[in-house]
Design a protein around this motif. Structure first.
Motif, mmCIF file in Angstrom:
data_model
loop_
_atom_site.group_PDB
_atom_site.id
_atom_site.type_symbol
_atom_site.label_atom_id
_atom_site.label_comp_id
_atom_site.label_asym_id
_atom_site.label_seq_id
_atom_site.Cartn_x
_atom_site.Cartn_y
_atom_site.Cartn_z
ATOM 1 N N GLN A 171 0.821 -1.209 0.000
ATOM 2 C CA GLN A 171 0.000 0.000 0.000
ATOM 3 C C GLN A 171 0.857 1.262 0.000
ATOM 4 N N VAL A 172 1.993 1.199 0.699
ATOM 5 C CA VAL A 172 2.880 2.366 0.760
ATOM 6 C C VAL A 172 3.594 2.573 -0.574
ATOM 7 N N ILE A 173 4.053 1.479 -1.182
ATOM 8 C CA ILE A 173 4.861 1.584 -2.398
ATOM 9 C C ILE A 173 4.010 1.840 -3.636
ATOM 10 N N GLN A 174 2.765 1.362 -3.658
ATOM 11 C CA GLN A 174 1.931 1.468 -4.852
ATOM 12 C C GLN A 174 1.902 2.870 -5.459
ATOM 13 N N PRO A 175 1.663 3.925 -4.693
ATOM 14 C CA PRO A 175 1.625 5.263 -5.313
ATOM 15 C C PRO A 175 3.000 5.807 -5.703
ATOM 16 N N ILE A 176 4.062 5.134 -5.266
ATOM 17 C CA ILE A 176 5.409 5.591 -5.604
ATOM 18 C C ILE A 176 5.899 4.972 -6.903
ATOM 19 N N VAL A 177 5.383 3.805 -7.259
ATOM 20 C CA VAL A 177 5.799 3.124 -8.495
ATOM 21 C C VAL A 177 5.581 4.052 -9.685
ATOM 22 N N ASP A 178 6.579 4.128 -10.556
ATOM 23 C CA ASP A 178 6.459 4.977 -11.741
ATOM 24 C C ASP A 178 5.444 4.365 -12.709
ATOM 25 N N PRO A 179 4.364 5.070 -13.009
ATOM 26 C CA PRO A 179 3.335 4.483 -13.879
ATOM 27 C C PRO A 179 3.774 4.334 -15.322
ATOM 28 N N GLU A 180 4.788 5.094 -15.729
ATOM 29 C CA GLU A 180 5.262 5.011 -17.103
ATOM 30 C C GLU A 180 6.286 3.885 -17.284
ATOM 31 N N ARG A 181 7.054 3.605 -16.249
ATOM 32 C CA ARG A 181 8.114 2.594 -16.342
ATOM 33 C C ARG A 181 8.118 1.721 -15.078
ATOM 34 N N PRO A 182 7.025 1.025 -14.827
ATOM 35 C CA PRO A 182 6.948 0.258 -13.582
ATOM 36 C C PRO A 182 7.968 -0.872 -13.510
ATOM 37 N N GLY A 183 8.236 -1.528 -14.648
ATOM 38 C CA GLY A 183 9.208 -2.615 -14.649
ATOM 39 C C GLY A 183 10.596 -2.120 -14.313
ATOM 40 N N ALA A 184 11.012 -1.028 -14.937
ATOM 41 C CA ALA A 184 12.323 -0.449 -14.644
ATOM 42 C C ALA A 184 12.386 0.022 -13.197
ATOM 43 N N PHE A 185 11.294 0.585 -12.693
ATOM 44 C CA PHE A 185 11.251 1.043 -11.305
ATOM 45 C C PHE A 185 11.515 -0.123 -10.354
ATOM 46 N N ASN A 186 10.791 -1.226 -10.546
ATOM 47 C CA ASN A 186 10.960 -2.376 -9.651
ATOM 48 C C ASN A 186 12.355 -2.984 -9.769
ATOM 49 N N GLN A 187 12.886 -3.035 -10.969
ATOM 50 C CA GLN A 187 14.237 -3.575 -11.131
ATOM 51 C C GLN A 187 15.282 -2.636 -10.523
ATOM 52 N N ALA A 188 15.020 -1.344 -10.575
ATOM 53 C CA ALA A 188 15.935 -0.392 -9.936
ATOM 54 C C ALA A 188 15.957 -0.588 -8.422
ATOM 55 N N ILE A 189 14.800 -0.850 -7.847
ATOM 56 C CA ILE A 189 14.746 -1.115 -6.405
ATOM 57 C C ILE A 189 15.530 -2.389 -6.083
ATOM 58 N N MET A 190 15.409 -3.408 -6.942
ATOM 59 C CA MET A 190 16.187 -4.638 -6.745
ATOM 60 C C MET A 190 17.679 -4.330 -6.757
ATOM 61 N N ASP A 191 18.115 -3.537 -7.719
ATOM 62 C CA ASP A 191 19.536 -3.210 -7.833
ATOM 63 C C ASP A 191 20.009 -2.331 -6.673
ATOM 64 N N LEU A 192 19.163 -1.431 -6.240
ATOM 65 C CA LEU A 192 19.508 -0.576 -5.105
ATOM 66 C C LEU A 192 19.692 -1.415 -3.840
ATOM 67 N N GLY A 193 18.794 -2.373 -3.637
ATOM 68 C CA GLY A 193 18.885 -3.244 -2.468
ATOM 69 C C GLY A 193 20.045 -4.206 -2.532
#
Length: 379
Positions: A171-193
């Motif tokens: 619920q917290v992350i949903q509004p932060i996900v980039d709506p134009e590039r959601p796949g890249a956003f999630n993969q960026a979080i993976m790489d950041l972690g």
């Protein structure tokens, strides 16, 4: 927990994706957005490091290049391709889901996280990863990296060991996900972690998103994420029987009611179960060996005489169990029929062609190191 304004969210997306475009990892499953590639990689990456997964992924794709090839694969071929990755139910669930896709979905992938979650073995994280990367759905993919990254960014102190905490993060992350590039956003979080915001030895001072990191500003990085300790794995003492005849070694395929289903091992007998079947006042190694010899002779018509292999038991830890396998050896002058025993004689040179779990490989290595260096030649 911190709350971000719409402007902060926009700036975070811009900063994160700019860094990802420059520094994102070049991984074989990122060369396209094919859902099959995303799916297999995400399943392999569960509980397994990226560098370990890469050669397995490439071999798997060469062996099973399509969903249909995976659906139609022989179980032995599938398990052999997965051998060494561990958590073997993942491989079986992959095939079951592939069969679902071919049979029930006529080869057409569900295009939403909700639809993907109906496939066998696909949980909320994997569904979110596939839906966002392959189909552009703006949904979070909440794994260990996302828990760690966002708990630190936003000071979320909910216990991530509790199942209900996932909903809070989604619920917290949903509004932060980039709506134009959601796949890249999630993969960026993976790489950041996996880089600046690792579980240990993190480097928040040089993180590309340090200006958004509340835990860094407050010098509380090591406090997040909050996670209670899991219970220690249960100790499971086994006897591992290395039974050798002129025809080879006695091997058993693990059945559907056991861990390591479909893989082949030497006979493994749980010590506690043996002692329940043949109770004695004070069980010892000698009484256990006598009970095993009696059981094999009476129940299976396999007369064996067991001796011990020196050294400590072979140890292997699974998520909830820690196996300790005491090795016993029997050398037979003739090859008895296996009419009453669910196994087969396998020549030493052919054993490594079978799907073998890690614990079996450890047993073989121990036996070789105890004076039998040529016992199990590599193919």
């Amino acid at each position: 927990m911190e709350k971000w304004s719409a402007a902060t969210i926009r700036e975070f997306r811009r900063t994160l994706l700019a860094w990802y475009d420059q520094e994102g990892r070049n991984l074989p499953w990122r060369r396209d957005h094919e859902p099959y590639h995303v799916w297999v990689s995400e399943i392999m990456l569960q509980q397994t490091q990226v560098n370990t997964v890469i050669p397995y992924y490439e071999n798997f794709m060469a062996t099973f290049p399509t969903v249909t090839a995976l659906a139609n694969a022989e179980q032995a071929d599938l398990l052999k391709a997965w051998q060494g990755l561990g958590y073997y139910s993942r491989a079986r669930n992959l095939q079951r889901a592939a069969q679902q896709l071919v049979t029930d979905y006529h080869g057409e992938w569900p295009r939403t996280a909700a639809g993907l979650a109906d496939l066998v073995g696909i949980g909320p994280y994997t569904a979110g990863a596939i839906a966002s990367i392959a189909f552009g759905e703006a949904v979070p993919a909440v794994d260990g990296n996302a828990f760690r990254v966002f708990s630190r960014l936003l000071l979320i102190d909910d216990d991530i060991a509790k199942p209900q905490t996932r909903k809070i993060f989604e619920q917290v992350i949903q509004p932060i996900v980039d709506p134009e590039r959601p796949g890249a956003f999630n993969q960026a979080i993976m790489d950041l972690g996996s880089s600046y915001m690792t579980a240990k030895n993190s480097d928040p001072a040089h993180s590309p998103v340090r200006e958004f990191d509340a835990s860094y500003r407050e010098d509380r990085v090591d406090e997040f994420p909050v996670k209670t300790k899991a219970p220690r794995p249960k100790l499971m003492p086994y006897y591992g029987l290395i039974v050798h005849s002129p025809a080879g070694y006695l091997m058993v395929q693990r059945d559907a009611n056991q861990m390591l289903t479909g893989y082949w091992t030497f006979p493994l007998v749980i010590q506690a179960g043996l002692r329940e079947a043949v109770p004695v006042d004070t069980p010892t190694l000698e009484t256990d060996i006598a009970a095993l010899e009696q059981q094999f002779s009476t129940d299976y018509q396999l007369p064996i005489s067991l001796t011990t292999v020196s050294g400590q038991p072979v140890s292997h830890t699974y998520t909830h169990q820690r196996w300790q396998v005491k090795l016993l050896v029997a050398e037979l002058a003739t090859t008895p029929a296996l009419t009453f025993y669910p196994g087969k004689w396998v020549p030493a040179a052919e054993i490594r062609a079978l799907p073998l779990p890690k614990v079996q490989e450890k047993i073989m290595t121990r036996y070789q190191n105890q004076g039998h260096p040529q016992a199990f030649p590599k193919n």
